[in-house]
Every structure is written in structure tokens, then in C-alpha cells.
Design a protein around this motif. Structure first.
Motif, mmCIF file in Angstrom:
data_model
loop_
_atom_site.group_PDB
_atom_site.id
_atom_site.type_symbol
_atom_site.label_atom_id
_atom_site.label_comp_id
_atom_site.label_asym_id
_atom_site.label_seq_id
_atom_site.Cartn_x
_atom_site.Cartn_y
_atom_site.Cartn_z
ATOM 1 N N THR A 257 0.832 -1.208 0.000
ATOM 2 C CA THR A 257 0.000 0.000 0.000
ATOM 3 C C THR A 257 0.864 1.255 0.000
ATOM 4 O O THR A 257 0.588 2.230 -0.713
ATOM 5 C CB THR A 257 -0.935 0.006 1.221
ATOM 6 N N PHE A 258 1.912 1.232 0.801
ATOM 7 C CA PHE A 258 2.800 2.403 0.923
ATOM 8 C C PHE A 258 3.426 2.767 -0.421
ATOM 9 O O PHE A 258 3.576 3.943 -0.751
ATOM 10 C CB PHE A 258 3.884 2.112 1.960
ATOM 11 N N TYR A 259 3.778 1.751 -1.207
ATOM 12 C CA TYR A 259 4.440 2.005 -2.490
ATOM 13 C C TYR A 259 3.477 1.941 -3.687
ATOM 14 O O TYR A 259 3.914 2.031 -4.833
ATOM 15 C CB TYR A 259 5.568 0.994 -2.707
ATOM 16 N N SER A 260 2.199 1.777 -3.426
ATOM 17 C CA SER A 260 1.228 1.644 -4.528
ATOM 18 C C SER A 260 0.984 2.977 -5.215
ATOM 19 O O SER A 260 1.228 4.051 -4.651
ATOM 20 C CB SER A 260 -0.100 1.093 -3.996
ATOM 21 N N LYS A 261 0.464 2.910 -6.436
ATOM 22 C CA LYS A 261 0.157 4.134 -7.178
ATOM 23 C C LYS A 261 -1.009 4.882 -6.553
ATOM 24 O O LYS A 261 -1.044 6.116 -6.572
ATOM 25 C CB LYS A 261 -0.168 3.788 -8.639
ATOM 26 N N THR A 262 -1.989 4.133 -6.018
ATOM 27 C CA THR A 262 -3.170 4.751 -5.404
ATOM 28 C C THR A 262 -3.415 4.096 -4.050
ATOM 29 O O THR A 262 -4.164 3.111 -3.941
ATOM 30 C CB THR A 262 -4.403 4.596 -6.313
ATOM 31 N N PRO A 263 -2.803 4.603 -2.985
ATOM 32 C CA PRO A 263 -2.932 3.986 -1.661
ATOM 33 C C PRO A 263 -4.369 3.884 -1.159
ATOM 34 O O PRO A 263 -4.721 2.908 -0.491
ATOM 35 C CB PRO A 263 -2.089 4.900 -0.770
ATOM 36 N N LEU A 264 -5.202 4.879 -1.472
ATOM 37 C CA LEU A 264 -6.585 4.842 -0.983
ATOM 38 C C LEU A 264 -7.345 3.634 -1.534
ATOM 39 O O LEU A 264 -8.133 3.011 -0.821
ATOM 40 C CB LEU A 264 -7.315 6.137 -1.358
ATOM 41 N N GLU A 265 -7.115 3.312 -2.785
ATOM 42 C CA GLU A 265 -7.760 2.134 -3.374
ATOM 43 C C GLU A 265 -7.252 0.858 -2.718
ATOM 44 O O GLU A 265 -8.014 -0.086 -2.467
ATOM 45 C CB GLU A 265 -7.510 2.082 -4.884
ATOM 46 N N SER A 266 -5.972 0.822 -2.405
ATOM 47 C CA SER A 266 -5.398 -0.334 -1.733
ATOM 48 C C SER A 266 -5.961 -0.489 -0.328
ATOM 49 O O SER A 266 -6.244 -1.609 0.116
ATOM 50 C CB SER A 266 -3.873 -0.202 -1.675
#
Length: 405
Positions: free
Chosen positions: A85-94
Motif C-alpha cells: 500500500t505504501f508504495y502503490s500508485k493509489t494507496p486509498l484504493e489499496s
């Protein structure tokens, strides 16, 4: 209080076929201006019932919940999800995807607690009633070759007809035929629900009178017709396998089943032949894209539900699979949480398989593991996720120890 819990759990099972919910469309639910249903945070009626069940059941289930969420495999999974989640493109979606994941883990825990040997018939009623209603709906949808509208809209029926872009069709001779959706987001999800109901009823041994047995046979035939009308290849094969498995000691029953299956098969031969190679190519295209995405972050993954943000870089034109999940839950999950997050899942399913004693449950587990090789809805759609949670829940329930057929 226990009576209230059972009532709410029963209502939750009744909502399995219902798509009724409120969709929200924040900026992260769009990719290059395209609205993606898979990314839309949605509050379903089933979510509301889950919250009620959580509140009234938490006090006496908190030790079981703590045991699951404090287990080493859960902590490793949580660690992978946090890093991804921390490195994801869209943390809110994760984060939203992680919340849904833990919701379905809790549903599995509740199912394991509520389903008892003596309550087998009790939890069958919602499946039987839901499947009979769905079969009636899809029969009329098939005859009309469009959605029915009216009150069925509030059960989650989408508005569609033969001209709707992306609608599921099959070719019969020179004609294109609409595959009925019922109140589900896709005919394959509908087929999976009907299949689960069919198998649960097929393996039910608690019927004593001739009337009960005849009624069971009639309901199985009706649900079987519904499964046939979905034209879902894998589910039709699995349904035939379940019947063969159940009647393996009866030559007469096996002969009847074989004749019935052959009739369905030849009816479907156009779909099996004409569309098979096209579907295989589209799925291989998605597998190739998913593998390339996985290799960009193989250890901790790209974050739950972030697949589509990466996929758009590989899809340069409008195709039937534009911004679709890869049709393989194993590779999709590996994309979400990487190797670290996949290891706990492998361990959990290994543990589930080796402790399963019931043929009913073993067959259901085998079925969704097989389906996961060719489709994605078990991980990506509310109704598929709920069915998966229910199956895993009964695998750890008293029912697993009591039904050995």
C-alpha cells in the motif's frame, strides 16, 4: 441475542444474489477518464448486514477473531499489504481493498461459528430460494433477450440487451444469443452461485420421506436448467462432475446423468468451439500483461486493487478486455501482495485442504480453486468474494466433521 445473530446471518445469506448497493466515484475510480467499476467503493446491502452481525456477535467471537488476526500467517499478510500500500500508485484504493479483504475473512469466521450439523437445512433455505428465484429471472431474460427491469432493478439487475457494449453473448449457428445475468454482474458469477446451491442441496442427506426426496430432485432439475442457461463452460462441467461423484455407485443414475449432460453439451457446442480459441487468446494477453506487472514489484506487490493503474500502460487500444482483471486469481493475488503476501495464502489453503474430511466441502474447494485458474470474480466481485468466504467458513465449521459422503 443468539437468535438475533442467526436471523441476521440468515439475512446475510439471502443477500448473496443481490447487487443492491451505493456506488461512489472518487477520482481514483477513473483511469484516463474511463470509469472503472472494479475501482468504485461500493456499500452493499450485504455490507450493512455484515456490520450489524459484527456488532452483535463481536463480544463472544472476539477470542476467535483475535486468534485468526494474531496468527503468524495473518501478520505476514498484513505486513505485505502495508508495504504494498505504501508504495502503490493509489494507496486509498489499496486501503479500501484491504478493508474488504478483512471483511470477508470475518464472514468466514462467522460462518465457521454459525454453521452446525443440525443447522445444515437452516442455511440451505436462502440458497434454494435464491436459486429458484434466479432461475425464473434468467429464464425470462433468456426468452426476452434483455433485462426485465421494474422491481428486479432493486435486486441489482443491470439494464442490458443484445446491443449493450461488452455484454456476454454466445453464438448459436448464425445467431448471437444473450447470456442471462439474473441479478448478478456476470453470467459466470451467477453460474457459480447456482452451482454452490446445487452442490449443497445435492449432497444433503437429511431427507427421509419420499415427498422430500422428490422435491429435492425437482429443485435440482430446476437449478440445473438455470446453470445450463448461463452457458458457463467450467461450471457446467463441474456440475456434471458433482452429479457423477454423488451417483458414482448407481449405474442407472449415471446413465441418466450422462444422457442429460450430452444433451447440454451439444446445445453448447457452438459456444465451446466458436468462442473457445478467442477466449483463450484474450486470457493469454491478460496473463502476459499481469506477469509483466508482477515482475515490476515481485516481493511485496503493487497494492490491492492497483492492477488496473498499471494495466493501462500495456493496453493501447480498445479491446474486449480493456482494463479487465487477469482471469487467474493466483496471478492477480501475486500482483496485489507479491511473493511475501502469497506465501500465507498458500499455507492457508494447504492447511484447509489437508484438514477437510467432507467430500461436499472438498469438492467445493476443488471447484473454486479450478475456477480461479480461468476467471477472477472470486477475488474482484462482491458476490464471488462472499461465496468464497462462505465456502472457506464451512470448511472450518462443525459441518466439515459431520458430513462424510
Amino acid at each position: 441475542m443468539r437468535l438475533l445473530e442467526r436471523l441476521v446471518f440468515l439475512l446475510l445469506l439471502f443477500t448473496f444474489p443481490i447487487q443492491l448497493g451505493r456506488h461512489f466515484w472518487p477520482d481514483f475510480a477513473f483511469i484516463q477518464g474511463i470509469r472503472i467499476d472494479y475501482l468504485s467503493p461500493t456499500f452493499y446491502l450485504s455490507d450493512l448486514l455484515f456490520i450489524v452481525l459484527f456488532v452483535i456477535s463481536f463480544n463472544h467471537l472476539k477470542k476467535k477473531i483475535w486468534k485468526v488476526f494474531s496468527a503468524p500467517w495473518t501478520l505476514i499478510l498484513l505486513f505485505a499489504i502495508v508495504i504494498g500500500t505504501f508504495y502503490s500508485k493509489t494507496p486509498l484504493e489499496s486501503v479500501y481493498g484491504a478493508i474488504k479483504l478483512f471483511e470477508f475473512i470475518l464472514i468466514a469466521i462467522y460462518t465457521a461459528h454459525f454453521v452446525k450439523k443440525e443447522s445444515y437445512s437452516f442455511f440451505l433455505y436462502p440458497f434454494i430460494l435464491g436459486s429458484l428465484v434466479e432461475t425464473i429471472i434468467i429464464l425470462f431474460q433468456f426468452l426476452a433477450q434483455k433485462s426485465l427491469g421494474g422491481v428486479f432493478y432493486f435486486l441489482g439487475e443491470r439494464t442490458f440487451d443484445l446491443s449493450t457494449p461488452g455484454i456476454a453473448l454466445f453464438r448459436l449457428g448464425d445467431s448471437l444469443i444473450l447470456r442471462p445475468y439474473g441479478t448478478f454482474p456476470h453470467p459466470n458469477v451467477l453460474a457459480f452461485y447456482l452451482f454452490c446451491s446445487f452442490v449443497l442441496l445435492l449432497f444433503h442427506q437429511g431427507l427421509r420421506t419420499t415427498l422430500q426426496k422428490n422435491l429435492k430432485t425437482a429443485i435440482l432439475v430446476v437449478i440445473g436448467v438455470g446453470i445450463g442457461l448461463t452457458f458457463s463452460r467450467v461450471i457446467i462441467m463441474l456440475t456434471a462432475a458433482s452429479v457423477f461423484l454423488h451417483f458414482r455407485n448407481s449405474k442407472k443414475a449415471l446413465l441418466i446423468c450422462l444422457v442429460s449432460f450430452c444433451a447440454f453439451f451439444f446445445l453448447l457446442v457452438g459456444r465451446f468451439e466458436n468462442e473457445f480459441m478467442r477466449d483463450v487468446k484474450l486470457r493469454f494477453d491478460l496473463l502476459s500483461i499481469a506477469w509483466n506487472i508482477f515482475m515490476t514489484s515481485p516481493i511485496f506487490g503493487i497494492g490491492i486493487n492497483n492492477f488496473y493503474y498499471h494495466e493501462i500502460s500495456y493496453q493501447k487500444s480498445i479491446t474486449p478486455v480493456l482494463l479487465q482483471p487477469v482471469h487467474n486469481i493466483y496471478l492477480l493475488w501475486a500482483n496485489y501482495v507479491g511473493i511475501i503476501g502469497s506465501l500465507p495464502a498458500v499455507y492457508f489453503f494447504y492447511r484447509t485442504v489437508i484438514q477437510t474430511k467432507s467430500m461436499l466441502i472438498a469438492f467445493l474447494i476443488f471447484s473454486f480453486l479450478l475456477i480461479g485458474l480461468f476467471d477472477h470474480y472470486i477475488l474482484t466481485l462482491q458476490q464471488g468474494q462472499m461465496l468464497l468466504a462462505f465456502i472457506l467458513g464451512i470448511a472450518y465449521s462443525e459441518l466439515n466433521q459431520s458430513i462424510k459422503v
